[in-house]
Design an enzyme around this catalytic site. Sequence first.
Site, PDB file in Angstrom:
ATOM      1  CG  LEU A 127      40.359  86.230  22.396  1.00  0.00           C
ATOM      2  CD1 LEU A 127      39.401  86.026  23.583  1.00  0.00           C
ATOM      3  CD2 LEU A 127      40.509  84.936  21.604  1.00  0.00           C
ATOM      4  CB  THR A 160      41.294  92.599  11.813  1.00  0.00           C
ATOM      5  OG1 THR A 160      42.571  91.976  11.978  1.00  0.00           O
ATOM      6  CG2 THR A 160      41.034  92.826  10.327  1.00  0.00           C
ATOM      7  CD  GLU A 366      41.673  84.397  13.320  1.00  0.00           C
ATOM      8  OE1 GLU A 366      41.448  84.181  14.515  1.00  0.00           O
ATOM      9  OE2 GLU A 366      40.904  85.028  12.589  1.00  0.00           O
TER      10      GLU A 366
END
Length: 384
Positions: A127, A160, A366
Amino acid sequence: MPVERALPTEEAGDLLELTRDVVAKELGPRVARDEARGTFPRDVFTTLGATGLLGLPYPSEYGGGDQPYEVYLQMVEELAAGWLAVGLGLSVHTLACFPVATYGTEDQRRRLLPELLGGELLGAYCLSEAHSGSDAAALATRAEPEADGYRVSGGKTWITHGGVADFYTLFARTGSPDSGAKGISCLHVPAATPGLEAQAPEQKMGMSSSPTAAVSFDGALVAHQDRIGAEGQGFSIALAALDSGRLGIAACAVGLAQAALDAAVDYAQQREQFGQPIANFQGVSFLLADMATQVSAARELYLSAARLRDRGHAYSRQAAMAKLFASDAAMRVTTDAVQVLGGYGYTTDFPVERFMREAKVLQIVEGTNQIQRMVIGRSLTGQG
């Protein structure tokens, strides 16, 4: 010491014992060595898949474990306490599988999920971009519709498992450049897709065994059948996935903080000064008491949010609260653990210095904790 858990079923208790067995036999003997060498433990994720721990919150008909999030997150916590890179890696993989499991067609679920959940494939979530981190709706990676699929060009950062993942859950712009959040779609992209390339891993202050890398797309062709959800639905899919992912990060933070607390308590009971264990001194015992309280409070916060999710209730605000509080608590607890150990805590002979370095990233991934405060504040005032 092992955390006492009130698990909802006997099966969940068996999963807890299995997870603790994996931590003791597979993680404990190698975590310090692999972190020092920067070795990614890909085989551990294969083991998690073989034992059924890789797909716990997903339906058994697709290879999952049929477990509520309340149970799954406690297994994440246990793994993170043993090795944060593994606990966080499981959380990221679950995040990458979420769009297919929740928004995919029946054909996509049956075609993709068994391998995704069985350990054969490891996922990454794409993202963030260099110029659109917190402002995810401003992403610029382009997926141009063609007769054979979508031609993807652009780049993602801070991924990640970048370079070691077998598939990438990609969010790219299929609408016009100024279409904002409404012009983003979600694509499932196998790592072997021509035109997809991972860059050299970032050099980080912690979690060296978990590769984080930029991923570029140079005309990579993704088939129409690998678009997840409707065209233009990608941003809402990303936000829904992040709500669940934030609970995973909260569980990781609690696991890391618990490991630091355990190390500090053990040391304080063994280290003697002035003829007695330093745990007997109020300055140390009060510090340990505050650490334990923060860990327990953070655990209850993520479990409360998970139970809302399991019951089908709205939980976005609670997920943001859990991620915010737990990761801040992990930073405080790991720092205090170093203080309890004194000079030894500042050396690599003990794991608490690694715990402190690792805790920092949990306040960033996040969605930074500043973003979590925005989410909570807007929810309270009815703005979002």
